[in-house]
Write a protein that holds these residues in place. Structure first.
Motif, PDB file in Angstrom:
ATOM      1  N   PHE A  51       9.320   9.523   3.496  1.00 33.27           N
ATOM      2  CA  PHE A  51      10.409   9.108   2.599  1.00 33.27           C
ATOM      3  C   PHE A  51      11.129   7.879   3.154  1.00 33.27           C
ATOM      4  CE2 PHE A  51      14.895   9.373   1.310  1.00 33.27           C
ATOM      5  CZ  PHE A  51      14.745   9.320  -0.065  1.00 33.27           C
ATOM      6  N   LYS A  52      11.354   7.859   4.465  1.00 36.54           N
ATOM      7  CA  LYS A  52      12.005   6.697   5.075  1.00 36.54           C
ATOM      8  C   LYS A  52      11.125   5.452   4.965  1.00 36.54           C
ATOM      9  CE  LYS A  52      14.747   9.347   8.440  1.00 36.54           C
ATOM     10  NZ  LYS A  52      14.993   9.601   9.873  1.00 36.54           N
ATOM     11  N   LEU A  53       9.822   5.625   5.132  1.00 37.15           N
ATOM     12  CA  LEU A  53       8.912   4.495   5.022  1.00 37.15           C
ATOM     13  C   LEU A  53       8.887   3.949   3.595  1.00 37.15           C
ATOM     14  CD1 LEU A  53       6.841   2.711   6.436  1.00 37.15           C
ATOM     15  CD2 LEU A  53       5.088   4.406   5.904  1.00 37.15           C
ATOM     16  N   ILE A  54       8.958   4.842   2.613  1.00 39.63           N
ATOM     17  CA  ILE A  54       9.003   4.422   1.209  1.00 39.63           C
ATOM     18  C   ILE A  54      10.286   3.650   0.929  1.00 39.63           C
ATOM     19  CG2 ILE A  54       9.177   5.286  -1.163  1.00 39.63           C
ATOM     20  CD1 ILE A  54       7.357   7.619  -0.250  1.00 39.63           C
ATOM     21  N   VAL A  76      12.330  -3.990   1.443  1.00 46.30           N
ATOM     22  CA  VAL A  76      11.696  -5.277   1.746  1.00 46.30           C
ATOM     23  C   VAL A  76      11.190  -5.947   0.474  1.00 46.30           C
ATOM     24  CG1 VAL A  76       9.761  -6.382   2.917  1.00 46.30           C
ATOM     25  CG2 VAL A  76      11.095  -4.639   4.099  1.00 46.30           C
ATOM     26  N   LEU A  77      10.436  -5.207  -0.361  1.00 42.78           N
ATOM     27  CA  LEU A  77       9.787  -5.815  -1.522  1.00 42.78           C
ATOM     28  C   LEU A  77      10.766  -6.144  -2.635  1.00 42.78           C
ATOM     29  CD1 LEU A  77       6.473  -3.765  -1.756  1.00 42.78           C
ATOM     30  CD2 LEU A  77       6.929  -5.896  -0.553  1.00 42.78           C
ATOM     31  N   GLU A 113       0.830  -1.204   0.000  1.00 39.98           N
ATOM     32  CA  GLU A 113       0.000   0.000   0.000  1.00 39.98           C
ATOM     33  C   GLU A 113       0.866   1.256   0.000  1.00 39.98           C
ATOM     34  OE1 GLU A 113      -3.751   1.931   2.531  1.00 39.98           O
ATOM     35  OE2 GLU A 113      -2.833   0.047   3.155  1.00 39.98           O
ATOM     36  N   VAL A 114       2.032   1.178   0.661  1.00 37.40           N
ATOM     37  CA  VAL A 114       2.933   2.329   0.677  1.00 37.40           C
ATOM     38  C   VAL A 114       3.372   2.693  -0.743  1.00 37.40           C
ATOM     39  CG1 VAL A 114       5.226   3.112   1.387  1.00 37.40           C
ATOM     40  CG2 VAL A 114       3.768   1.925   3.015  1.00 37.40           C
ATOM     41  N   LEU A 115       3.699   1.675  -1.530  1.00 34.88           N
ATOM     42  CA  LEU A 115       4.154   1.905  -2.904  1.00 34.88           C
ATOM     43  C   LEU A 115       3.009   1.899  -3.915  1.00 34.88           C
ATOM     44  CD1 LEU A 115       7.427  -0.243  -2.977  1.00 34.88           C
ATOM     45  CD2 LEU A 115       7.161   2.181  -2.486  1.00 34.88           C
ATOM     46  N   SER A 116       1.752   1.788  -3.425  1.00 32.47           N
ATOM     47  CA  SER A 116       0.568   1.781  -4.298  1.00 32.47           C
ATOM     48  C   SER A 116       0.647   0.655  -5.328  1.00 32.47           C
ATOM     49  CB  SER A 116       0.412   3.138  -4.997  1.00 32.47           C
ATOM     50  OG  SER A 116       0.287   4.179  -4.066  1.00 32.47           O
ATOM     51  N   LEU A 117       0.948  -0.558  -4.848  1.00 33.27           N
ATOM     52  CA  LEU A 117       1.119  -1.706  -5.722  1.00 33.27           C
ATOM     53  C   LEU A 117       0.221  -2.856  -5.275  1.00 33.27           C
ATOM     54  CD1 LEU A 117       5.023  -1.745  -5.978  1.00 33.27           C
ATOM     55  CD2 LEU A 117       3.440  -1.013  -7.761  1.00 33.27           C
ATOM     56  N   GLU A 118      -0.001  -3.797  -6.188  1.00 33.90           N
ATOM     57  CA  GLU A 118      -0.698  -5.027  -5.877  1.00 33.90           C
ATOM     58  C   GLU A 118       0.311  -6.087  -5.447  1.00 33.90           C
ATOM     59  OE1 GLU A 118      -3.926  -5.349  -5.819  1.00 33.90           O
ATOM     60  OE2 GLU A 118      -4.413  -3.371  -6.653  1.00 33.90           O
ATOM     61  N   LYS A 124      10.322  -1.102  -8.716  1.00 31.75           N
ATOM     62  CA  LYS A 124      11.383  -0.107  -8.925  1.00 31.75           C
ATOM     63  C   LYS A 124      10.824   1.194  -9.491  1.00 31.75           C
ATOM     64  CE  LYS A 124      16.079   0.114 -10.759  1.00 31.75           C
ATOM     65  NZ  LYS A 124      17.115  -0.594 -11.536  1.00 31.75           N
ATOM     66  N   LYS A 125       9.883   1.069 -10.428  1.00 30.85           N
ATOM     67  CA  LYS A 125       9.298   2.257 -11.049  1.00 30.85           C
ATOM     68  C   LYS A 125       8.503   3.069 -10.032  1.00 30.85           C
ATOM     69  CE  LYS A 125       6.363   3.621 -14.945  1.00 30.85           C
ATOM     70  NZ  LYS A 125       5.545   3.127 -16.094  1.00 30.85           N
ATOM     71  N   SER A 126       7.697   2.382  -9.210  1.00 30.79           N
ATOM     72  CA  SER A 126       6.899   3.087  -8.202  1.00 30.79           C
ATOM     73  C   SER A 126       7.790   3.739  -7.154  1.00 30.79           C
ATOM     74  CB  SER A 126       5.935   2.101  -7.536  1.00 30.79           C
ATOM     75  OG  SER A 126       5.192   2.734  -6.530  1.00 30.79           O
ATOM     76  N   TYR A 127       8.873   3.053  -6.774  1.00 38.58           N
ATOM     77  CA  TYR A 127       9.767   3.625  -5.764  1.00 38.58           C
ATOM     78  C   TYR A 127      10.442   4.895  -6.275  1.00 38.58           C
ATOM     79  CZ  TYR A 127      14.049   4.326  -3.143  1.00 38.58           C
ATOM     80  OH  TYR A 127      15.082   4.890  -2.435  1.00 38.58           O
TER      81      TYR A 127
END
Length: 405
Positions: free
Chosen positions: A150-153, A159-160, A112-117, A126-129
């Protein structure tokens, strides 16, 4: 120092590569770095060439700016009457505040942080980050809490992007380094069962027939229930037996051994036939290892084999390849991207290791200069330690990592 000679040559190659691409400032920077590591005559000659190119580029820019200023001044006083809008206050918008709150509300749900499934690919991660790192970087976003977002991202990407950490996160969280080795218990127990079964034979060695029955008939450690079926080869035919657990099973093994001894032992070809499945399994494992190509596709340092220097498209990280073996990889865009992603991952890992060493070295110097409880503090050495260059820690920031986090 002689130990820095290889690194100096590598920096000089990078400088020449930048010079060929028209990036004269980067070429000058890497040339100076090469000379500082290990001064060589080719580096000194190239330094003059790079300085001239940078100077000519600066003259061209200044002449262009002068012409633009003259044209703007002749256009009238209306353009110069605009007041300056610069301010020392850090400004932010309501949208930035809302975006920061949205990120912080995700908690440890890194998808959810990176708005991904959950089914997202490495390329999507990588693109979302990259997109979010630019949006929430402290230099771009001054909203309250932007630094924590920013640190959470960055944590979510760490991790991912790691397959093992991602698997643990998908399973419900946890630290990979805290995983125990309990998964080997079952296998160890099985082998202990065989060991005790051998002791039940009165200390004698296990015959090939007994070994065959253990592996393929189920005679190991009582893990197969109170009894099991197996086939014992006797000459051209075979006879089925039902083995019992505990004392009954050991007695049956002893009876079979006594019968074999009375009959003059087991023929050699029968023994070979019994252990043949084990030999087949061993041969298959050996052949599969021989035909597996584990040759690395690249090297981060030049060698006699990896002699051609290349640069990654994303962050201009240099790496070396075997020109003849790399042609097939270069022709496939997907394979090339996969190799360059691995290059950058290995490069960042090396920078992280070097950065940690630099931080430990600086901490050691600070403690040495601080004295005991502030007594005997050497202020000159203390300030020198504070200003110690942290090249790897600075370089790693190019990749969106914060070494102080």
């Amino acid at each position: 120092m002689e130990i820095n000679k290889d690194e100096a040559i590598r920096c000089l190659n990078i400088a020449k590569n930048h010079f060929g691409n028209g990036n004269y400032a980067a070429a000058l920077r890497f040339t100076k770095k090469s000379i500082s590591l290990y001064p060589t005559d080719p580096a000194k000659d190239f330094l003059e060439k790079a300085e001239k190119a940078v100077a000519n580029e600066g003259d061209q820019k200044s002449s262009t700016n002068n012409s633009n200023n003259s044209s703007s001044s002749s256009s009238g006083p209306s353009t110069s009457s605009k007041p300056s809008t610069t301010s020392s206050e850090k400004k932010y918008t309501a949208d930035q505040v809302s975006a920061v709150k949205k990120i912080l509300a995700c908690g440890t749900d890194y998808y959810e942080v990176l708005s991904l499934e959950k089914k997202c690919t490495e390329v999507q991660i990588k693109k979302s980050y990259r997109k979010l790192a630019l949006q929430f970087h402290p230099d771009k976003n001054n909203a309250p809490g932007a630094d924590e977002a920013f640190k959470l991202i960055s944590k979510a990407f760490t991790v991912l992007s790691d397959p093992q950490k991602r698997a643990i996160h998908d399973a419900g969280g946890g630290d990979p380094e805290q995983r125990g080795s309990g998964g080997m218990g079952g296998g160890a127990g099985g082998f202990r069962g065989f060991h005790h079964a051998g002791q039940g034979f009165g200390g004698d060695e296990i015959s090939p027939e007994d070994l065959f029955n253990m592996f393929f008939g189920g005679g190991g450690g009582g893990a197969f229930g109170p009894g099991f079926s197996s086939a014992t080869f006797v000459g051209p035919g075979f006879a089925p037996h039902y083995y019992r657990s505990g004392a009954g099973r050991r007695a049956q093994f002893q009876q079979q051994r006594a019968a074999r001894q009375q009959n003059g032992g087991t023929p050699g070809w029968t023994v070979l036939l019994q252990i043949l499945p084990l030999l087949i399994l061993f041969g298959y494992s050996l052949l599969s290892g021989l035909f597996t190509d584990n040759t690395p596709a690249f090297s981060l340092r030049p060698t006699n084999v990896y002699s051609q220097v290349r640069m990654t498209q994303s962050h201009q990280v240099p790496y070396y390849v075997n020109p003849s073996a790399f042609r097939s990889t270069e022709q496939s865009r997907q394979n090339l991207n996969r190799v360059e992603q691995q290059v950058e991952v290995d490069w960042v890992r090396g920078l992280q290791h070097s950065c940690n060493n630099e931080r430990r070295e600086r901490a050691t110097r600070l403690n040495s200069a601080a004295g005991v409880f502030g007594i005997g503090r050497n202020e000159e050495q203390y300030q020198k330690a504070l200003k110690m260059p942290m090249k790897s820690c600075e370089e790693i920031k190019r990749f969106g990592y914060n070494p102080d986090y």
